[in-house]
Design a protein around this motif. Structure first.
Motif, mmCIF file in Angstrom:
data_model
loop_
_atom_site.group_PDB
_atom_site.id
_atom_site.type_symbol
_atom_site.label_atom_id
_atom_site.label_comp_id
_atom_site.label_asym_id
_atom_site.label_seq_id
_atom_site.Cartn_x
_atom_site.Cartn_y
_atom_site.Cartn_z
ATOM 1 N N ASP A 33 0.809 -1.223 0.000
ATOM 2 C CA ASP A 33 0.000 0.000 0.000
ATOM 3 C C ASP A 33 0.840 1.270 0.000
ATOM 4 O O ASP A 33 0.381 2.294 -0.474
ATOM 5 C CB ASP A 33 -0.933 0.021 1.217
ATOM 6 C CG ASP A 33 -2.135 -0.866 0.985
ATOM 7 O OD1 ASP A 33 -2.031 -1.769 0.145
ATOM 8 O OD2 ASP A 33 -3.174 -0.656 1.628
ATOM 9 N N GLN A 67 1.903 1.618 -4.153
ATOM 10 C CA GLN A 67 1.055 2.681 -4.715
ATOM 11 C C GLN A 67 1.895 3.853 -5.224
ATOM 12 O O GLN A 67 1.554 4.464 -6.234
ATOM 13 C CB GLN A 67 0.051 3.186 -3.658
ATOM 14 C CG GLN A 67 -0.946 2.141 -3.195
ATOM 15 C CD GLN A 67 -1.739 1.535 -4.347
ATOM 16 O OE1 GLN A 67 -2.061 2.201 -5.319
ATOM 17 N NE2 GLN A 67 -2.051 0.256 -4.248
ATOM 18 N N TYR A 103 3.358 2.732 -8.608
ATOM 19 C CA TYR A 103 2.386 2.759 -9.711
ATOM 20 C C TYR A 103 1.993 4.186 -10.100
ATOM 21 O O TYR A 103 1.428 4.401 -11.164
ATOM 22 C CB TYR A 103 1.132 1.964 -9.339
ATOM 23 C CG TYR A 103 1.378 0.481 -9.206
ATOM 24 C CD1 TYR A 103 2.055 -0.216 -10.206
ATOM 25 C CD2 TYR A 103 0.936 -0.224 -8.096
ATOM 26 C CE1 TYR A 103 2.292 -1.575 -10.087
ATOM 27 C CE2 TYR A 103 1.170 -1.583 -7.969
ATOM 28 C CZ TYR A 103 1.852 -2.247 -8.966
ATOM 29 O OH TYR A 103 2.093 -3.586 -8.853
ATOM 30 N N SER A 104 2.272 5.151 -9.216
ATOM 31 C CA SER A 104 1.891 6.534 -9.527
ATOM 32 C C SER A 104 3.011 7.303 -10.225
ATOM 33 O O SER A 104 2.778 8.376 -10.773
ATOM 34 C CB SER A 104 1.512 7.280 -8.239
ATOM 35 O OG SER A 104 0.482 6.588 -7.591
ATOM 36 N N VAL A 143 -2.714 12.050 -7.016
ATOM 37 C CA VAL A 143 -2.103 11.392 -5.853
ATOM 38 C C VAL A 143 -1.291 12.407 -5.053
ATOM 39 O O VAL A 143 -1.403 12.490 -3.822
ATOM 40 C CB VAL A 143 -1.200 10.204 -6.300
ATOM 41 C CG1 VAL A 143 -0.466 9.613 -5.115
ATOM 42 C CG2 VAL A 143 -2.028 9.140 -7.000
ATOM 43 N N ARG A 166 -5.519 6.049 -4.296
ATOM 44 C CA ARG A 166 -4.086 5.869 -3.993
ATOM 45 C C ARG A 166 -3.630 6.807 -2.893
ATOM 46 O O ARG A 166 -2.897 6.402 -1.997
ATOM 47 C CB ARG A 166 -3.253 6.094 -5.257
ATOM 48 C CG ARG A 166 -3.234 4.863 -6.117
ATOM 49 C CD ARG A 166 -2.262 5.002 -7.246
ATOM 50 N NE ARG A 166 -2.339 3.819 -8.090
ATOM 51 C CZ ARG A 166 -1.935 3.763 -9.327
ATOM 52 N NH1 ARG A 166 -1.407 4.827 -9.890
ATOM 53 N NH2 ARG A 166 -2.030 2.647 -10.018
#
Lengths: 227, 229
Positions: free
Chosen positions: A128, A132, A135-136, A163, B196
């Protein structure tokens, strides 16, 4: 098709209407169904836990011959006496029901808290948090099939900035003013879209459950519609 | 003793599980696996504890004839019937060796015709309450609330046939604004970004709290200092 002759279906229909009656106001039918639900669900999860976890993972490990008829494969394995630890901790947990020995249950609770904290720390850090972020961090200019993609580029920019700005909104150690405040404001809008989408999905899930109950009433019980 | 031992257990178990991730070899790897299984076993004892507590609370209510006590009899009866049906696998075609949820068993019938309808109807009731609550709460009072409302509305429309019917006339060049496409885009792009950000925030909170628990800084789960039980 006609009305069902199965007593179980009638019980299911009665309980469905009993719960639905709460839409009018609190009433004895709803209270009956509500109290039944509490008792039935507690026993249901208890039985599931006992047969799916306690029998194969505790009883079969401590004394395999006991489960020779239920789990033949497990009954031939040697006993593993280390499983006395969860048995003792489990019994300690049950001591919570005793007024004088309730403090002993803290030992079992401490084990549960320790296990949860230990496994969550690395799991959340890996999937997490780092996952995350990884992936961003994406290319902001999107090229699809060798040519520039306008929608892809806008989408990637929204993901990256969304994000980033969402995290800025959660950062309370600095006052949300100036450029920081603008980014925080963008974060709020992104979060509002997320909450809106979440709300829409929740309503959809509840309505699909309602549709399921209507199908049961008009299909299984009354036989008006086919399922 | 009453506080030190639990703190030591949390510390040892927590660190063992963390070390097991970085050193997945004996003895840590095996210990990590064992602790996870122990956790599952103790969790079942928590279910048993919950059942025992339920009987105690409702038994007391019936014994002292408190308000609405007859309903407590319903709770106790429901609990006992399902428990007996499940523990002894009554009506199971394969007896005790059969699967607990085998069709034809009393336990499975109780699940299908009592537990499942009660649970599904209870949650479906929320559809009505969410609708009425959202009517009051989501009036577009400001820009943020409007964004939330519009996103929810597009998702709701986009996931139903009416969303497709409303914008089917749009030309191919404007297909992005076709409501199902728009709903899909909202779910996969801005919603993903928000999710996210929330996930990263939650994970930071979980990591910090886990460390506080393992290091014994957070002790609220042990109860108050002066508490005897």
């Amino acid at each position: 098709m006609g009305i069902s002759g199965d007593i179980w279906v009638w019980i299911g229909a009665f309980l469905t209407f009993s719960i639905m009656s709460f839409l009018y106001k609190d009433n004895p039918f709803y209270k009956f169904a509500e109290h039944l639900f509490v008792g039935v669900s507690a026993a249901y999860w208890m039985c599931m836990g006992i047969w799916q976890t306690l029998v194969p993972n505790l009883i079969a490990k401590l004394h395999p011959p006991v489960v020779s008829e239920i789990l033949p494969a497990a009954s031939t394995k040697p006993a593993e006496y280390s499983y006395i630890i969860p048995l003792v901790l489990g019994i300690m947990f049950l001591m919570r029901l005793s007024p004088k020995g309730a403090w002993i249950s803290r030992w079992a609770l401490a084990f549960i808290v320790g296990t949860t904290a230990g496994s969550y720390l690395t799991r959340y850090l890996r999937s997490d948090f780092l996952g995350q972020i990884q992936y961003s961090i994406i290319p902001l200019i999107s090229i699809e099939d060798g040519s520039f993609s306008f929608v892809g580029t806008i989408s990637n920019i929204i993901i990256f900035l969304g994000v980033f700005c969402g995290l800025i909104y959660f950062f309370f150690s600095k006052e949300h003013k100036g450029t920081f405040g603008v980014a925080s404001k963008v974060g709020i809008y992104i979060l509002m879209i997320t909450f809106g989408a979440g709300f829409g999905y929740t309503v959809m899930a509840r309505i699909s459950l309602l549709v399921g109950r209507m199908q049961f009433i008009f299909g299984d019980w009354l036989g008006i519609i086919s399922r | 003793m009453r506080r030190q031992v639990p703190l030591a257990i949390t510390f040892i178990v927590g660190w063992t599980l963390i070390i097991a991730v970085f050193i997945p070899h004996p003895p840590f790897g095996q210990l990590g696996e064992n602790f996870t299984t122990y956790f599952d076993i103790i969790a079942v004892f928590a279910f048993i504890l919950g059942g025992g507590n339920l009987i105690r609370v409702h038994g007391n209510k019936v014994y002292k004839k408190r308000q609405d006590w007859p309903y407590s009899i319903v709770t106790i009866l429901g609990f006992v019937v399902v428990l007996i049906a499940g523990l002894f696998k009554i009506g199971n075609p394969d007896g005790l060796s059969g699967d607990l949820t085998q069709p034809g068993s009393l336990f499975q019938d109780l699940y299908t015709y009592i537990f499942a309808p009660l649970q599904a109807t209870m949650f479906s009731l929320l559809a009505f309450f969410v609708a009425s609550a959202s009517y009051r709460a989501f009036r577009a009072k400001n820009k943020e609330a409007t964004v939330l409302l519009v996103a929810a509305f597009i998702i709701l429309l986009g996931r139903t046939p009416i969303g497709g019917y409303l914008t089917f006339w749009l030309p191919e060049s404007l297909s992005f604004f076709h409501i199902p496409n728009l709903a899909y885009w909202i779910m996969t792009i801005p919603n993903l970004a928000g999710q996210r950000a929330i996930l990263i925030g939650i994970s930071l909170g979980v990591i910090a709290m886990s460390l506080r628990l393992i290091l014994g800084i957070e002790r609220s789960y042990l109860g108050g200092e002066g508490e005897r039980s």
